[in-house]
Write an enzyme that holds these catalytic residues in place. Structure first.
Site, mmCIF file in Angstrom:
data_model
loop_
_atom_site.group_PDB
_atom_site.id
_atom_site.type_symbol
_atom_site.label_atom_id
_atom_site.label_comp_id
_atom_site.label_asym_id
_atom_site.label_seq_id
_atom_site.Cartn_x
_atom_site.Cartn_y
_atom_site.Cartn_z
ATOM 1 N N SER A 71 33.785 42.942 41.701
ATOM 2 C CA SER A 71 34.557 41.913 41.300
ATOM 3 C C SER A 71 34.061 40.745 42.088
ATOM 4 O O SER A 71 32.789 40.490 41.558
ATOM 5 C CB SER A 71 36.099 42.397 41.682
ATOM 6 O OG SER A 71 36.973 41.577 40.986
ATOM 7 N N ASP A 117 37.668 48.252 31.568
ATOM 8 C CA ASP A 117 37.855 46.973 32.312
ATOM 9 C C ASP A 117 37.950 45.656 31.605
ATOM 10 O O ASP A 117 36.955 45.218 30.950
ATOM 11 C CB ASP A 117 36.752 46.753 33.317
ATOM 12 C CG ASP A 117 36.731 45.755 34.344
ATOM 13 O OD1 ASP A 117 37.789 44.737 34.194
ATOM 14 O OD2 ASP A 117 36.130 45.649 35.456
ATOM 15 N N HIS A 141 39.893 47.400 35.674
ATOM 16 C CA HIS A 141 39.097 47.234 36.767
ATOM 17 C C HIS A 141 39.341 47.850 38.094
ATOM 18 O O HIS A 141 38.125 47.902 38.631
ATOM 19 C CB HIS A 141 39.620 45.578 36.944
ATOM 20 C CG HIS A 141 38.870 44.761 37.753
ATOM 21 N ND1 HIS A 141 37.366 44.557 37.344
ATOM 22 C CD2 HIS A 141 39.216 44.214 38.976
ATOM 23 C CE1 HIS A 141 36.907 43.640 38.523
ATOM 24 N NE2 HIS A 141 37.873 43.608 39.482
#
Lengths: 420, 420
Positions: free
Chosen positions: B193, B361, B394
């Site tokens: 991320s 995701d 995610h």
């Protein structure tokens, strides 16, 4: 206020027998929202009786002599009775502004109905043929009794004392309202999103009084992610100190901050990621480069969201939002009527059903429509199901008029006026 | 406070030359967060020089004599320096609680690092072989200088006067921190991320000092829907009156309401709709039937979200959240380094790159990884790209250890220790 006499035709409308396709779709013209006080209380799912109940409504087209051409159009979370045409005046409402600026016609400044592209002469819901009725939902803030209405027990706005309502409560209110108008049967109940939920609920609660259901971008039960988004939106409102437990009406303050956040969350769930990409991309709003600011918007999409929030809080009441959101979260046909089985819940339906979903709608996805269609087919009931390939998400039900229109017109053409 | 001497090995670790697969993956044991004050100011993208800057950090494994086995692990929005092992004590932080209850080990009550499944002997980032360094990001609230730190100009917390920082500012701080430790080159920079964004930024800013990039569930630029979610989360915080323009530290109030909403929005974007369906469905939380309440949670997912919100506000600072969110929104390699072209932006990269994305995701979708891979391939640079089919969104980058581990171990095995 004196109760106005029910009016069974409003706006310019052609003859009720002018069926069939019309080459040029027209407008229903200028329309005035009307109000009707129900003669008795509405019995609610929570066990309470609510009285008095006023219903704000509009009608388009003319009622046939046999009263067999009525279509009830049901609005979604933030809608109102003004579904078509130009508003003569904003409704008597518990909000600051009658209509949002973006709902107004660019030339006349008058507010267009939220489904104007679908209701009118030659349109999907053809007012040359049908008598279309639209009401503001129970619990609303646009003329129908809701949390901002006066509680007769206190002489002040209900606020948090307004009951928690269900989609069934909304439908029972619509039924009572149509009773006053002398309308027993509906040629169709139609709506998108929460409006579609009402259509399903009508077909189950009053199976002998609904000929056809038109449910667009809707579901038999919101999926858990939708439950979560609604929960966040409600929490955003209730965590705003200006909400004051719901008793904000006479305080000079309202939970605009939280309501704005709720609207922004909702707005993004109504659009697809692709729609946001096409409309805004990562375009900066005010400069060629970033400005190193946290409080001010930088990206066009940030500025757009704030505008949506600011506009919404002026025209919508927070306590109504909370109740609409709760009602659509509760809605679950299998739980309510089937002991967990959707097939069992739909067993009593007698209406023909038209389902339209949109490929990019991730809040009310095509899979939800498919589940309803599968259950109806398993029961041998007539159902027609369409998935329209369209990129703009849940909002397609308000936007994709051109592709919905022939499907709906063809479905409704099977309704035989005056043959019963 | 006296500056502690930098420690170059912490926790139990095997010999640095123990390469190759290890049958049983182990723990790095109990770890204490350490602190280091940078000798000079950090020059920020916004034009300011920030001084003093303290960096909270942990290390796992042992530094090789040639100092060529260093992996810098970068955390995401809400992480901290405690990436692996059991925490000896919570970090010196500007928050109320050191660690969230759910991060604690069920038996010992000690807090496990956020990437403990990936860092340790025989794990993906193998501490038998590599010296793994983890820092709290600049602008953080877990020991590294951030908005809750004391502003030397006033003797009070910076609050809104803390500069708006970028991912490049975080990376320059990490570079300055490693300088003090005497570490010039990195065998790898790794993160998921926002952590992956830092890895990309390292490869561009310091191309001669990074041998390999491991970017997981990351992107070269957040897509517009992600920009929108972050904007809503920040607005939720800033619309909370308790935020007080960011000057809340000494007031006895904090924007917990808005922070909670921000966390809830974030949380749902980290999960997939399927994950919510599998984990909660439409299960009611407290009763067999609905209770007609708006203020209390009804569905299990509503209760879960409130718990997440309440837990988060105790361990995280709102002004840090605003800055982390802004930094990851700004991040855009093509805009920053390529005049709009991602290929041009990556032209100077010399590191090998490993990209891992997860099929479900939707916040950092596989398409973003693919765009980076395509750009690197167009430049003839070595890149390995994987999409792991996994249903949980995610958050997979924190959960799918078993499937990431062989990919990362194999990629890092190509690093030849001591051969340069």
């Amino acid at each position: 206020m004196a109760e106005p006499a029910p009016t069974l035709a409003a706006g310019p409308a052609g003859p009720a027998d002018a069926a069939g396709p019309v080459s040029t779709a027209g407008s229903v013209g200028t329309v005035e929202t009307q109000y009707l006080d129900l003669p008795g209380p509405v019995r609610l799912d929570c066990g309470q009786d609510l009285y008095p109940v006023r219903v704000a409504y509009e009608t388009y087209g003319a009622l046939s002599p046999r009263r067999d051409n009525v279509i009830l159009v049901c609005h979604a979370l933030s809608g109102d009775a003004h579904a078509a045409g130009f508003a003569k005046a904003p409704p008597e409402s518990g909000t600051r502004d009658g209509f949002a600026a973006e709902d107004r016609d660019g030339v006349t400044g008058k507010a267009l109905g939220w489904w104007d592209g679908m209701i009118g002469p030659g349109k999907a819901f053809d007012t040359d043929r049908f008598f279309v009725v639209s009401t503001n939902l129970l619990g609303g803030c646009r003329g129908t009794t809701g949390p901002s209405s006066t509680d007769p027990a206190t002489g002040r706005p209900y606020g948090p004392d307004f009951p928690v309502i269900t989609v069934a409560d909304m439908v029972r209110t619509e039924r009572a309202f149509l009773d006053v108008l002398g309308i027993e049967r509906l040629a169709s109940v139609a709506g998108g999103s929460l409006g579609g939920m009402q259509a399903f609920e009508w077909a189950i609660l009053f199976p002998d009084q609904v000929d056809a259901v038109v449910a667009i971008a809707s579901t038999h039960a919101l999926h858990p992610q939708g439950v979560a988004w609604n929960s966040i939106a409600r929490d955003a409102i209730m965590r705003d100190p200006a909400w004051q437990g719901g008793r904000y009406y006479d305080t000079g303050r309202a939970p605009d901050g939280g309501m704005g956040v709720a609207r922004m969350v909702g707005h993004i769930t109504y659009l697809s990621a692709l729609a946001l990409h096409d409309k805004f991309g990562r375009r900066l709003q005010f400069a060629d480069d970033i400005r190193y600011t946290i409080t001010e918007p930088e990206f066009a999409v940030e500025s757009y969201l704030r505008h949506q929030a600011d506009s919404f809080v002026r025209r919508f009441d927070a306590n109504t939002y909370l109740r609409m959101s709760r009602a659509l979260t509760y809605f679950d046909l299998a739980r309510q009527y089937g002991g967990g089985s959707l097939v069992r819940a739909l067993d009593g339906v007698r209406a023909r059903t038209l389902l339209i979903a949109f490929s990019s709608d991730w809040l009310y996805p095509p899979s939800a429509s498919r589940e309803v269609a599968d259950a109806l087919r398993a029961l041998g009931k007539p159902v027609e199901s369409h998935v329209i390939e369209a990129p703009y998400g849940h909002d397609c039900f308000l936007l994709e008029e051109a592709r919905q229109t022939p499907i709906i017109r063809q479905f409704l053409s099977k309704h035989s006026l005056g043959s019963e």
